[in-house]
Design an enzyme around this catalytic site. Structure first.
Site, PDB file in Angstrom:
ATOM      1  N   GLY A 167       0.793  -1.231   0.066  1.00 17.34           N
ATOM      2  CA  GLY A 167       0.070   0.027   0.041  1.00 17.34           C
ATOM      3  C   GLY A 167       0.807   1.183  -0.080  1.00 17.34           C
ATOM      4  O   GLY A 167       0.464   2.365  -0.700  1.00 17.34           O
ATOM      5  N   ASP A 195       0.498  -0.711  12.930  1.00 15.60           N
ATOM      6  CA  ASP A 195       0.819  -1.850  12.468  1.00 15.60           C
ATOM      7  C   ASP A 195       1.112  -2.917  13.302  1.00 15.60           C
ATOM      8  O   ASP A 195       1.361  -4.209  13.146  1.00 15.60           O
ATOM      9  CB  ASP A 195       2.155  -1.741  11.612  1.00 15.60           C
ATOM     10  CG  ASP A 195       1.774  -0.980  10.314  1.00 15.60           C
ATOM     11  OD1 ASP A 195       0.378  -0.836   9.908  1.00 15.60           O
ATOM     12  OD2 ASP A 195       2.913  -0.291   9.652  1.00 15.60           O
ATOM     13  N   LYS A 246      -6.417  -2.986   6.039  1.00 18.18           N
ATOM     14  CA  LYS A 246      -4.979  -3.063   5.859  1.00 18.18           C
ATOM     15  C   LYS A 246      -4.532  -4.052   4.627  1.00 18.18           C
ATOM     16  O   LYS A 246      -5.671  -4.479   4.206  1.00 18.18           O
ATOM     17  CB  LYS A 246      -4.271  -3.275   7.188  1.00 18.18           C
ATOM     18  CG  LYS A 246      -4.246  -2.215   8.261  1.00 18.18           C
ATOM     19  CD  LYS A 246      -3.480  -1.007   7.650  1.00 18.18           C
ATOM     20  CE  LYS A 246      -3.418   0.228   8.505  1.00 18.18           C
ATOM     21  NZ  LYS A 246      -2.810   1.244   8.007  1.00 18.18           N
TER      22      LYS A 246
HETATM   23  C1  S3P Z   1       2.730   3.464   6.216  1.00 23.65           C
HETATM   24  C2  S3P Z   1       1.699   4.049   7.088  1.00 23.65           C
HETATM   25  C3  S3P Z   1       0.582   3.244   7.606  1.00 23.65           C
HETATM   26  C4  S3P Z   1       1.089   1.914   7.936  1.00 23.65           C
HETATM   27  C5  S3P Z   1       1.804   1.319   6.658  1.00 23.65           C
HETATM   28  C6  S3P Z   1       2.846   2.102   6.486  1.00 23.65           C
HETATM   29  C7  S3P Z   1       3.888   4.466   5.802  1.00 23.65           C
HETATM   30  O1  S3P Z   1      -0.500   3.076   6.675  1.00 23.65           O
HETATM   31  O2  S3P Z   1      -0.076   1.091   8.338  1.00 23.65           O
HETATM   32  O3  S3P Z   1       2.008   0.023   7.140  1.00 23.65           O
HETATM   33  O4  S3P Z   1       4.956   4.006   5.402  1.00 23.65           O
HETATM   34  O5  S3P Z   1       3.454   5.666   5.460  1.00 23.65           O
HETATM   35  P1  S3P Z   1      -1.576   4.455   6.789  1.00 23.65           P
HETATM   36  O6  S3P Z   1      -1.120   5.765   6.381  1.00 23.65           O
HETATM   37  O7  S3P Z   1      -2.772   3.811   5.994  1.00 23.65           O
HETATM   38  O8  S3P Z   1      -2.146   4.528   8.298  1.00 23.65           O
END
Ligand code: S3P
Length: 436
Positions: free
Chosen positions: A97, A317, A344
């Site tokens: 993501g 996380d 997630k």
């Molecule tokens: C991340 C932000 C978080 C986290 C992901 C990594 C990042 O997600 O859960 O594993 O590197 O910016 P969200 O921005 O959706 O909270």
């Protein structure tokens, strides 16, 4: 792909001294900023898991010379903010993501068109949270009913906006800051709560001006990133599994060296300490703009708590393994304000509630959290739903359960922690990998 499962058997005290792999969030960002910087960037301690490799390959596909990783070292010949080339094919973000959401912001500002896709899990994740504000900036970003694949029409002139994020998300914040590096006027991103600030720190590392005013972050297009040397600290999200394991297993005494303790990431330590854990922080030092330390974890009995909502984004996380801690704590643990966990790599509330119930724990999924009544973990077969952190959390459960826990579909552990089993077994855990 051959199905890859774990069996984790109960063990006695954990002991030893380990390092965990480089921080995933910082590794992604180091590649991205190194690629658009002027001059050379050297990254040491890069996480060579599948997620960050997807980011690395995306920039190679856009013509950025990147050597490595060799022994966690990567060297990038930055092409400057306007030096990226149109990729010849669709960019495959795999399970990541972070790759998809941050790249969407960067791609929206390029002169060329691009398309981003991913694996079955990523194709289910919400992307309107980035496409909507980018379109307010004048970008042309099309999703499939709010999900990937994402098609981006290049050649748009972006305008800076002031955007109040509806969700506390470092990925959305970072996406908009990346687009803001190219937008006319000021881009202002307002956070509803504190989220990880690695992008902000890394902009400073790359000598790019960023202003912080209360909960707003402000960037302009008028500067360039300058290539630099980066040392990536160990990932506290990977360390979390062993913090919980050592806390739960009587007689344990474990050191985890060189862990990033950026205050926007230490919710896991705060929550475990509220439950009664013994985690001490030693040799606190700065590694570039990031704080790093060695952690010493001793076994301690835990008590259930109501998890403070303000800590949720700071431990976002780490909840799968925190739920294992709650399952072994005395009394009840209640979490609210964590709806984000449902989107997630899997629905982490559903996946953990189901798995903990199979292991004999009274766990009830709530719309925005979970209720767990601490008890005695039994053995059984649980489904990781192809989610790396669910797989690793249940591997920790197996170490403390009455009989072994078999965890199905663990191949995605390689996205964030390829050496997980080796590291766990070094501390005297008993995890076997099965390909069938
Ligand atoms: C991340 C932000 C978080 C986290 C992901 C990594 C990042 O997600 O859960 O594993 O590197 O910016 P969200 O921005 O959706 O909270």
């Amino acid at each position: 792909m051959t199905p890859h499962h774990f069996t984790s058997s109960p063990v006695e005290a954990l002991s030893g001294d380990i390092c965990v792999p480089g921080d995933k969030s910082i590794s992604h960002r180091a590649i991205m900023f190194g690629a658009i910087a002027q001059g050379t960037t050297t990254i040491n301690g890069f996480l060579d898991g599948e997620d960050c490799m997807a980011t690395l390959r995306a920039f190679q596909a856009m013509g950025v010379p990147i050597a490595g990783p060799v022994a966690q070292r990567v060297v990038i010949q930055g092409v400057g903010k306007h030096g990226l080339q149109k990729p010849k094919t669709v960019i495959d973000c795999g399970n990541s993501g972070t790759t998809m959401r941050l790249l969407t912001g960067l791609m929206a500002a390029q002169a060329f068109d691009s398309e981003l896709t991913g694996d079955a899990s990523l194709l289910k994740r919400p992307m309107e949270r980035v496409s909507r504000p980018l379109m307010l900036m004048g970008a042309e970003v099309a999703t499939c009913e709010g999900r990937p694949p994402i098609s981006i029409r290049g050649g748009q002139t972006l305008q800076g906006i002031s955007y109040e994020m509806p969700e506390a998300s470092a990925q959305v914040k970072s996406c908009l800051l990346l687009a803001g590096l190219y937008a006319q006027g000021e881009t202002r991103v307002i956070e509803p709560g504190l989220t990880r600030d690695h992008t902000e720190r890394m902009l400073t590392t790359f000598s790019y001006p960023i202003q912080k005013m209360d909960n707003a972050l402000i960037v302009n297009a008028g500067s360039e990133c300058r290539g630099t040397d980066i040392v990536v600290p160990g990932d506290i999200s990977s360390a979390a599994f062993f913090m919980v394991a050592a806390t739960l297993i009587p007689g344990s005494n474990v050191f985890i060296r060189n862990v990033g303790i950026n205050p926007t990431r230490t919710g896991i330590i705060q929550i475990l300490k509220l439950m009664g854990a013994s985690i001490s922080i030693h040799n606190k030092r700065l590694c570039g703009e990031e704080l790093v330390a060695d952690l010493h974890v001793l076994h301690a009995p835990l008590e259930g708590i109501e998890i403070p909502v303000a800590l949720v984004p700071l431990a976002i996380d780490e909840f799968p393994v925190l739920f294992v801690a709650a399952a072994c704590a005395q009394g009840q643990t209640l979490l609210h304000g964590a709806k984000e966990l449902r989107c997630k790599e899997s629905d982490r509330i559903g996946a953990m509630a189901d798995g903990l119930q199979i292991l004999g724990i009274d766990a009830q999924a709530l719309d925005d959290g979970i209720f767990i009544n601490g008890g005695s973990l039994q053995g059984g077969v649980v489904n990781s739903r192809h989610d790396h952190r669910i797989a690793m959390a249940f591997a920790i459960a197996g170490a403390i359960a009455e009989t072994p826990v078999k965890i199905l579909d663990c191949a995605n552990v390689a996205t964030s922690f390829p050496a997980f089993v080796k590291t766990a077994n070094k501390l005297h855990m008993a995890i076997q990998e099965i390909d069938e």
